[in-house]
Design a protein around this motif. Structure first.
Motif, mmCIF file in Angstrom:
data_model
loop_
_atom_site.group_PDB
_atom_site.id
_atom_site.type_symbol
_atom_site.label_atom_id
_atom_site.label_comp_id
_atom_site.label_asym_id
_atom_site.label_seq_id
_atom_site.Cartn_x
_atom_site.Cartn_y
_atom_site.Cartn_z
ATOM 1 N N CYS A 44 12.111 -2.480 7.700
ATOM 2 C CA CYS A 44 11.193 -1.936 6.711
ATOM 3 C C CYS A 44 10.004 -2.878 6.592
ATOM 4 C CB CYS A 44 11.893 -1.783 5.370
ATOM 5 S SG CYS A 44 10.850 -1.003 4.137
ATOM 6 N N THR A 46 7.606 -3.352 4.387
ATOM 7 C CA THR A 46 6.946 -3.292 3.080
ATOM 8 C C THR A 46 6.469 -4.654 2.613
ATOM 9 O OG1 THR A 46 9.004 -3.565 1.883
ATOM 10 C CG2 THR A 46 8.319 -1.315 2.331
ATOM 11 N N ASP A 47 5.373 -4.639 1.936
ATOM 12 C CA ASP A 47 4.868 -5.789 1.194
ATOM 13 C C ASP A 47 5.467 -5.647 -0.210
ATOM 14 O OD1 ASP A 47 2.789 -6.583 -0.971
ATOM 15 O OD2 ASP A 47 2.182 -7.738 0.801
ATOM 16 N N LYS A 48 6.149 -6.675 -0.694
ATOM 17 C CA LYS A 48 6.883 -6.570 -1.959
ATOM 18 C C LYS A 48 5.994 -6.219 -3.156
ATOM 19 C CE LYS A 48 10.790 -7.280 -0.107
ATOM 20 N NZ LYS A 48 11.586 -6.125 0.203
ATOM 21 N N TYR A 49 4.823 -6.819 -3.246
ATOM 22 C CA TYR A 49 3.930 -6.520 -4.369
ATOM 23 C C TYR A 49 3.473 -5.062 -4.300
ATOM 24 C CZ TYR A 49 -0.170 -6.298 -7.318
ATOM 25 O OH TYR A 49 -1.080 -5.914 -8.266
ATOM 26 N N GLU A 50 3.026 -4.631 -3.121
ATOM 27 C CA GLU A 50 2.553 -3.257 -2.968
ATOM 28 C C GLU A 50 3.668 -2.250 -3.258
ATOM 29 O OE1 GLU A 50 0.185 -0.371 0.193
ATOM 30 O OE2 GLU A 50 0.617 -2.441 0.750
ATOM 31 N N SER A 51 4.896 -2.564 -2.840
ATOM 32 C CA SER A 51 5.988 -1.622 -3.104
ATOM 33 C C SER A 51 6.286 -1.523 -4.601
ATOM 34 C CB SER A 51 7.237 -2.004 -2.314
ATOM 35 O OG SER A 51 7.770 -3.226 -2.750
ATOM 36 N N GLU A 52 6.165 -2.622 -5.339
ATOM 37 C CA GLU A 52 6.376 -2.571 -6.790
ATOM 38 C C GLU A 52 5.318 -1.698 -7.466
ATOM 39 O OE1 GLU A 52 8.831 -3.532 -8.875
ATOM 40 O OE2 GLU A 52 9.904 -3.956 -7.021
ATOM 41 N N TYR A 55 6.233 1.935 -6.721
ATOM 42 C CA TYR A 55 7.301 2.478 -7.568
ATOM 43 C C TYR A 55 6.793 2.801 -8.966
ATOM 44 C CZ TYR A 55 10.623 0.867 -4.032
ATOM 45 O OH TYR A 55 11.306 0.661 -2.871
ATOM 46 N N ASN A 77 11.642 4.680 -1.907
ATOM 47 C CA ASN A 77 11.877 3.566 -0.992
ATOM 48 C C ASN A 77 11.793 4.032 0.463
ATOM 49 O OD1 ASN A 77 12.709 0.847 -0.231
ATOM 50 N ND2 ASN A 77 14.631 1.827 0.347
ATOM 51 N N TYR A 80 8.192 5.213 1.484
ATOM 52 C CA TYR A 80 7.287 4.074 1.666
ATOM 53 C C TYR A 80 7.586 3.352 2.979
ATOM 54 C CZ TYR A 80 4.564 -0.070 0.627
ATOM 55 O OH TYR A 80 3.653 -1.087 0.676
ATOM 56 N N CYS A 81 8.855 3.047 3.210
ATOM 57 C CA CYS A 81 9.238 2.305 4.413
ATOM 58 C C CYS A 81 8.964 3.077 5.692
ATOM 59 C CB CYS A 81 10.717 1.932 4.346
ATOM 60 S SG CYS A 81 11.082 0.712 3.071
#
Length: 191
Positions: A44, A46-52, A55, A77, A80-81
């Protein structure tokens, strides 16, 4: 109850897939190779900040279609991934949500008259051709296959969204479906 529902879905899929469908013309050998490549992959990107942020922005919008928080997060999830999976051609995840609304209204049990199944309405011949268990009513495999099919058609159509969406839907030469998806994207899902 669950067994009875599974039998009912199997009967509907069997009946629906016996009917002729334009979406059934998606049997491109190159697409089959791409799908085989991604079936076992679970990376996956994903950039953690962008995924937050994703959501927080999308979960309330999805609430009108999907009743539980857990189910909404699972869909978001995977969307996005899978949309971001290929760095050479990323799909806007919010466009995938628009496509899902138009295709199934986020009903993973949805079966179209042509026999397409699940959230992204993937044709059931794909799992059979790929030699994998038909799990199209499950969120992850359905979204993974649907995104890869859309990405393939984007490449075929030189990144022309309207033409790629028409191919995805099996409505080549008609603009009604692409226009509807793009409209839902702009009005309801744009991130």
């Amino acid at each position: 109850m669950r067994y009875a529902l599974a039998v009912l879905v199997a009967l509907i899929v069997s009946f629906a897939s016996s009917r002729a469908a334009r979406a059934d013309q998606q049997r491109d050998p190159e697409l089959k190779q791409l799908l085989q490549k991604i079936i076992g992959s679970s990376d996956c990107f994903t950039d953690k900040y962008e995924s937050e942020v994703w959501y927080k922005s999308m979960e309330p919008r999805l609430a009108q279609f999907v009743p539980t928080h857990e189910a909404r997060i699972e869909i978001l999830n995977h969307v996005y991934c899978e949309a971001k999976r290929d760095p050479t051609l990323q799909i806007p995840p919010d466009l995938v949500l628009a496509l899902m609304e138009v295709e199934s209204r986020f009903d993973r049990w949805e079966v179209s008259p042509a026999g397409a199944v699940g959230l992204m309405q993937v044709m059931p011949f794909w799992p059979r051709q790929l030699g994998v268990q038909n799990q199209l009513v499950k969120v992850a495999p359905n979204i993974r296959m649907g995104c890869e099919i859309l990405r393939y058609y984007l490449r075929v159509e030189h990144r022309n969204w309207s033409l790629a969406l028409a191919r995805y839907n099996g409505s080549v030469g008609r603009n009604k479906y692409p226009a509807l998806v793009m409209q839902r994207w702009q009005r309801a899902w744009r991130f």
